[in-house]
Design an enzyme around this catalytic site. Sequence first.
Site, PDB file in Angstrom:
ATOM      1  N   GLY A  48       0.863  -1.174   0.000  1.00 29.97           N
ATOM      2  CA  GLY A  48       0.000   0.000   0.000  1.00 29.97           C
ATOM      3  C   GLY A  48       0.897   1.221   0.000  1.00 29.97           C
ATOM      4  O   GLY A  48       1.737   1.369  -0.880  1.00 29.97           O
ATOM      5  N   GLU A  49       0.755   2.055   1.008  1.00 30.91           N
ATOM      6  CA  GLU A  49       1.589   3.256   1.142  1.00 30.91           C
ATOM      7  C   GLU A  49       2.151   3.258   2.559  1.00 30.91           C
ATOM      8  O   GLU A  49       1.403   3.422   3.518  1.00 30.91           O
ATOM      9  CB  GLU A  49       0.705   4.479   0.920  1.00 30.91           C
ATOM     10  CG  GLU A  49       1.227   5.429  -0.132  1.00 30.91           C
ATOM     11  CD  GLU A  49       2.579   6.016   0.223  1.00 30.91           C
ATOM     12  OE1 GLU A  49       3.452   6.040  -0.656  1.00 30.91           O
ATOM     13  OE2 GLU A  49       2.774   6.428   1.389  1.00 30.91           O
ATOM     14  N   SER A  50       3.455   3.072   2.675  1.00 35.75           N
ATOM     15  CA  SER A  50       4.017   2.866   4.015  1.00 35.75           C
ATOM     16  C   SER A  50       3.856   4.096   4.907  1.00 35.75           C
ATOM     17  O   SER A  50       3.656   3.955   6.118  1.00 35.75           O
ATOM     18  CB  SER A  50       5.484   2.459   3.915  1.00 35.75           C
ATOM     19  OG  SER A  50       6.228   3.425   3.217  1.00 35.75           O
ATOM     20  N   CYS A  80       6.015  -5.419   0.247  1.00 34.87           N
ATOM     21  CA  CYS A  80       6.111  -4.086  -0.344  1.00 34.87           C
ATOM     22  C   CYS A  80       6.098  -2.998   0.740  1.00 34.87           C
ATOM     23  O   CYS A  80       7.063  -2.893   1.498  1.00 34.87           O
ATOM     24  CB  CYS A  80       5.017  -3.926  -1.386  1.00 34.87           C
ATOM     25  SG  CYS A  80       5.453  -2.718  -2.630  1.00 34.87           S
ATOM     26  N   ARG A 110      12.958   3.053  -0.386  1.00 33.54           N
ATOM     27  CA  ARG A 110      11.487   3.029  -0.467  1.00 33.54           C
ATOM     28  C   ARG A 110      10.946   2.966  -1.873  1.00 33.54           C
ATOM     29  O   ARG A 110       9.907   2.388  -2.127  1.00 33.54           O
ATOM     30  CB  ARG A 110      10.940   4.326   0.150  1.00 33.54           C
ATOM     31  CG  ARG A 110      10.387   4.174   1.494  1.00 33.54           C
ATOM     32  CD  ARG A 110       9.592   5.410   1.805  1.00 33.54           C
ATOM     33  NE  ARG A 110       8.327   5.381   1.114  1.00 33.54           N
ATOM     34  CZ  ARG A 110       7.533   6.433   0.994  1.00 33.54           C
ATOM     35  NH1 ARG A 110       7.892   7.589   1.503  1.00 33.54           N
ATOM     36  NH2 ARG A 110       6.378   6.339   0.387  1.00 33.54           N
ATOM     37  N   ILE A 138       5.087  -3.109  -7.726  1.00 36.96           N
ATOM     38  CA  ILE A 138       4.296  -1.876  -7.892  1.00 36.96           C
ATOM     39  C   ILE A 138       4.942  -0.768  -7.046  1.00 36.96           C
ATOM     40  O   ILE A 138       4.924  -0.869  -5.815  1.00 36.96           O
ATOM     41  CB  ILE A 138       2.834  -2.077  -7.440  1.00 36.96           C
ATOM     42  CG1 ILE A 138       2.184  -3.249  -8.207  1.00 36.96           C
ATOM     43  CG2 ILE A 138       2.029  -0.786  -7.654  1.00 36.96           C
ATOM     44  CD1 ILE A 138       0.831  -3.664  -7.664  1.00 36.96           C
ATOM     45  N   ARG A 139       5.531   0.206  -7.696  1.00 32.14           N
ATOM     46  CA  ARG A 139       6.269   1.267  -6.971  1.00 32.14           C
ATOM     47  C   ARG A 139       7.064   0.653  -5.823  1.00 32.14           C
ATOM     48  O   ARG A 139       7.003   1.090  -4.674  1.00 32.14           O
ATOM     49  CB  ARG A 139       5.318   2.345  -6.441  1.00 32.14           C
ATOM     50  CG  ARG A 139       4.565   3.095  -7.526  1.00 32.14           C
ATOM     51  CD  ARG A 139       3.770   4.282  -7.012  1.00 32.14           C
ATOM     52  NE  ARG A 139       3.113   4.024  -5.726  1.00 32.14           N
ATOM     53  CZ  ARG A 139       2.003   3.296  -5.572  1.00 32.14           C
ATOM     54  NH1 ARG A 139       1.422   2.753  -6.623  1.00 32.14           N
ATOM     55  NH2 ARG A 139       1.482   3.119  -4.385  1.00 32.14           N
ATOM     56  N   HIS A 179       4.502  -8.256  -4.751  1.00 33.36           N
ATOM     57  CA  HIS A 179       3.154  -8.565  -4.238  1.00 33.36           C
ATOM     58  C   HIS A 179       2.769 -10.009  -4.544  1.00 33.36           C
ATOM     59  O   HIS A 179       2.053 -10.253  -5.518  1.00 33.36           O
ATOM     60  CB  HIS A 179       2.130  -7.644  -4.908  1.00 33.36           C
ATOM     61  CG  HIS A 179       2.136  -6.240  -4.403  1.00 33.36           C
ATOM     62  ND1 HIS A 179       1.221  -5.762  -3.502  1.00 33.36           N
ATOM     63  CD2 HIS A 179       2.959  -5.206  -4.684  1.00 33.36           C
ATOM     64  CE1 HIS A 179       1.460  -4.494  -3.243  1.00 33.36           C
ATOM     65  NE2 HIS A 179       2.520  -4.130  -3.956  1.00 33.36           N
ATOM     66  N   GLU A 181       0.544 -11.738  -3.288  1.00 27.34           N
ATOM     67  CA  GLU A 181      -0.912 -11.927  -3.212  1.00 27.34           C
ATOM     68  C   GLU A 181      -1.571 -11.586  -4.553  1.00 27.34           C
ATOM     69  O   GLU A 181      -2.731 -11.888  -4.767  1.00 27.34           O
ATOM     70  CB  GLU A 181      -1.495 -11.079  -2.065  1.00 27.34           C
ATOM     71  CG  GLU A 181      -1.685  -9.601  -2.338  1.00 27.34           C
ATOM     72  CD  GLU A 181      -0.376  -8.804  -2.331  1.00 27.34           C
ATOM     73  OE1 GLU A 181       0.713  -9.395  -2.246  1.00 27.34           O
ATOM     74  OE2 GLU A 181      -0.470  -7.557  -2.436  1.00 27.34           O
TER      75      GLU A 181
END
Length: 209
Positions: A48-50, A80, A110, A138-139, A179, A181
């Site tokens: 997600g976004e850490s 991630c 990051r 993803i990023r 990822h 998942e």
Amino acid sequence: MPLRIGVLALQGAFREHIQRLEALGAAAVEVRRADQLGKLDGLIIPGGESTTMGLVAERWGLVNPLRQWVSQGRPVWGTCAGLILLADRATSQKRDGQTLLGGLDVSVNRNFFGSQRDSFEADLQVAGWNSPSPAVFIRAPAVVETGPGVEILAEWSAPDGRTVQVAVRQDHILGTAFHPELSGDLRWHRLFLDMVEAGAAAQANRSGP
Ligand code: GLN
């Protein structure tokens, strides 16, 4: 009794982890409160976004309980953004830094891949596996430095010639920059469930019959 695995559900890709865990016969739980942690055998911190996840965890009083989880040696897997949160050190953070849980003796960049390509898929060679693992980035962050107790499960050779680590394990902590998942390769979730099972057995031995 199926293994009870919590997936931190503050933000990000938690539903997909729940589906994968259930496909493997585990009991999967969305975790939003500290009092849920006591009943679990293992914990996944999703992508997600850490920075956002760290802020929400702070607001909901989860930072210390999660740090305790890690420091007590209970099984945890960060994917991630989750890997970033579990790292002891992170570079290319937002200004003023960000909340990390720590525990994994690595430095992560990051946005190692984000700065090159936003998202991509790659086949990874994984130590001890007989076929490559399709991985979705993803990023994504990358591990750029590992401490002596960290086992490297998969590496990536960047176009600039640098080799970075994208899957690592240190005792009860698993970290993947991609990822699993999303790729449908259930071997990563199986690996984590095996770690959880080994942890639960060790716990039972310590507490006696
Ligand atoms: N680079 C992102 C971060 O800093 C992580 C991206 C992801 O989890 N897909 O949190």
